[in-house]
Design an enzyme around this catalytic site. Structure first.
Site, PDB file in Angstrom:
ATOM      1  N   ASN A 136       0.819  -1.214   0.000  1.00 28.11           N
ATOM      2  CA  ASN A 136       0.000   0.000   0.000  1.00 28.11           C
ATOM      3  C   ASN A 136       0.856   1.269   0.000  1.00 28.11           C
ATOM      4  O   ASN A 136       0.357   2.356   0.263  1.00 28.11           O
ATOM      5  CB  ASN A 136      -0.932  -0.005   1.222  1.00 28.11           C
ATOM      6  CG  ASN A 136      -0.155  -0.161   2.523  1.00 28.11           C
ATOM      7  OD1 ASN A 136       1.070  -0.260   2.504  1.00 28.11           O
ATOM      8  ND2 ASN A 136      -0.857  -0.192   3.638  1.00 28.11           N
ATOM      9  N   HIS A 138       3.407   1.833   2.060  1.00 32.88           N
ATOM     10  CA  HIS A 138       3.965   2.241   3.353  1.00 32.88           C
ATOM     11  C   HIS A 138       5.487   2.115   3.353  1.00 32.88           C
ATOM     12  O   HIS A 138       6.062   1.284   2.669  1.00 32.88           O
ATOM     13  CB  HIS A 138       3.299   1.520   4.535  1.00 32.88           C
ATOM     14  CG  HIS A 138       3.659   0.088   4.754  1.00 32.88           C
ATOM     15  ND1 HIS A 138       2.790  -0.823   5.319  1.00 32.88           N
ATOM     16  CD2 HIS A 138       4.799  -0.605   4.527  1.00 32.88           C
ATOM     17  CE1 HIS A 138       3.385  -1.990   5.436  1.00 32.88           C
ATOM     18  NE2 HIS A 138       4.602  -1.895   4.952  1.00 32.88           N
TER      19      HIS A 138
HETATM   20  C1  GLP Z   1       6.880  -4.596   6.330  1.00 35.16           C
HETATM   21  C2  GLP Z   1       7.655  -3.490   7.038  1.00 35.16           C
HETATM   22  C3  GLP Z   1       8.357  -2.612   6.039  1.00 35.16           C
HETATM   23  C4  GLP Z   1       8.700  -3.416   4.799  1.00 35.16           C
HETATM   24  C5  GLP Z   1       7.425  -3.767   4.106  1.00 35.16           C
HETATM   25  C6  GLP Z   1       7.609  -4.647   2.890  1.00 35.16           C
HETATM   26  O1  GLP Z   1       5.831  -5.042   7.064  1.00 35.16           O
HETATM   27  N1  GLP Z   1       6.925  -2.702   7.929  1.00 35.16           N
HETATM   28  O2  GLP Z   1       9.468  -1.996   6.647  1.00 35.16           O
HETATM   29  O3  GLP Z   1       9.518  -2.682   3.977  1.00 35.16           O
HETATM   30  O4  GLP Z   1       6.463  -4.278   5.008  1.00 35.16           O
HETATM   31  O5  GLP Z   1       7.876  -5.955   3.224  1.00 35.16           O
HETATM   32  P1  GLP Z   1       8.425  -7.025   2.166  1.00 35.16           P
HETATM   33  O6  GLP Z   1       9.829  -6.637   1.874  1.00 35.16           O
HETATM   34  O7  GLP Z   1       8.330  -8.343   2.892  1.00 35.16           O
HETATM   35  O8  GLP Z   1       7.550  -6.944   0.981  1.00 35.16           O
END
Ligand code: GLP
Length: 239
Positions: A136, A138
């Site tokens: 999303n 973030h």
């Molecule tokens: C997580 C963390 C983030 C991370 C994101 C993507 O929950 N809060 O810091 O960058 O979501 O995660 P992934 O790399 O597993 O897609």
């Protein structure tokens, strides 16, 4: 903003680890911002390998993690604290006292968040921040709606992320997390965002080409003077 597109996850991780190596060699007491998640695993693996070859010294390096779930037992493998030790810190010569991770079991969260910001300041700020990106948009756990001026604080996870994490937590996903704020992240001197896979292509497009909006917190990075996106081909396929 610089965008580097590599053919695959391996090459994306290699490129990112190479920049880390270069920056740590330039400044032995560098202050790093660290993410959890699946995406940085390749970078951590490569940095450990480089350390084992004797090419990198972490003895003066200081780290600040981006985020942590609230309420998980300290030794819960799904905590970002365990993740960091199991995938990175246990295999390098970093001093324990130089590692900072938000405490998901703090007695007084408000005070803990203020203290976290103070520690970053006391370390003279973050030199190099590594970020992943949520589906999303973030960054850290700055979910859609997070303000540009936000700092380290407790936030409630969005339904979308709770749904994403359901499998990992057997349905019982922590509702609250601590995260560095957007402003905290933006104050880093250099930022690298890594993303891999087709699932990230649409949000990468919105972050890089869409409006700068709190609805896609990663879009705020476009206001930073030194941001590099390192993507694999699939994550960059919609640009
Ligand atoms: C997580 C963390 C983030 C991370 C994101 C993507 O929950 N809060 O810091 O960058 O979501 O995660 P992934 O790399 O597993 O897609």
């Amino acid at each position: 903003m610089k965008i580097i597109i590599k053919p695959n996850y391996e090459e994306m991780s290699k490129k990112c680890a190479a920049i880390f190596l270069q920056e740590i060699q330039k400044k032995k007491n560098i202050v790093l911002g660290m993410p959890a998640g699946n995406t940085p695993l390749g970078v951590y693996e490569k940095l450990v390998k480089t350390y084992k070859k004797g090419k990198i010294d972490f003895s003066k390096v200081i780290t600040f993690n981006l985020d942590e779930y609230i309420g998980l037992p300290k030794k819960d493998k799904r905590s970002f604290t365990c993740y960091m030790f199991n995938n990175f810190f246990n295999y390098i010569n970093i001093k324990k006292s130089n590692i900072h991770i938000p405490d998901g079991n703090a007695k007084d969260f408000k005070r803990h968040c203020i203290e976290y910001e103070k520690q970053i300041k006391k370390s003279m700020g973050i030199d190099l921040m590594l970020l992943g990106i949520g589906p999303n948009g973030h960054i850290g756990f700055n979910e859609p709606g997070s303000s540009f001026n936000s700092r380290t604080r407790v936030v409630e996870l969005s339904d979308e992320i709770i749904k994403r994490d359901k499998k990992v937590f057997n349905g019982k996903v922590p509702k609250f997390v601590i995260t560095m704020g957007v402003r905290t992240i933006m104050e880093s001197r250099k930022i690298i965002l890594i993303a891999s896979g087709r699932k990230k292509a649409q949000i990468i497009k919105r972050a890089i080409e869409g409006h700068i909006t709190s609805e896609v917190p990663a879009s705020f990075l476009r206001l930073h003077p030194d941001v590099t996106y390192i993507l694999d081909k699939e994550a960059g396929s919609k640009l």
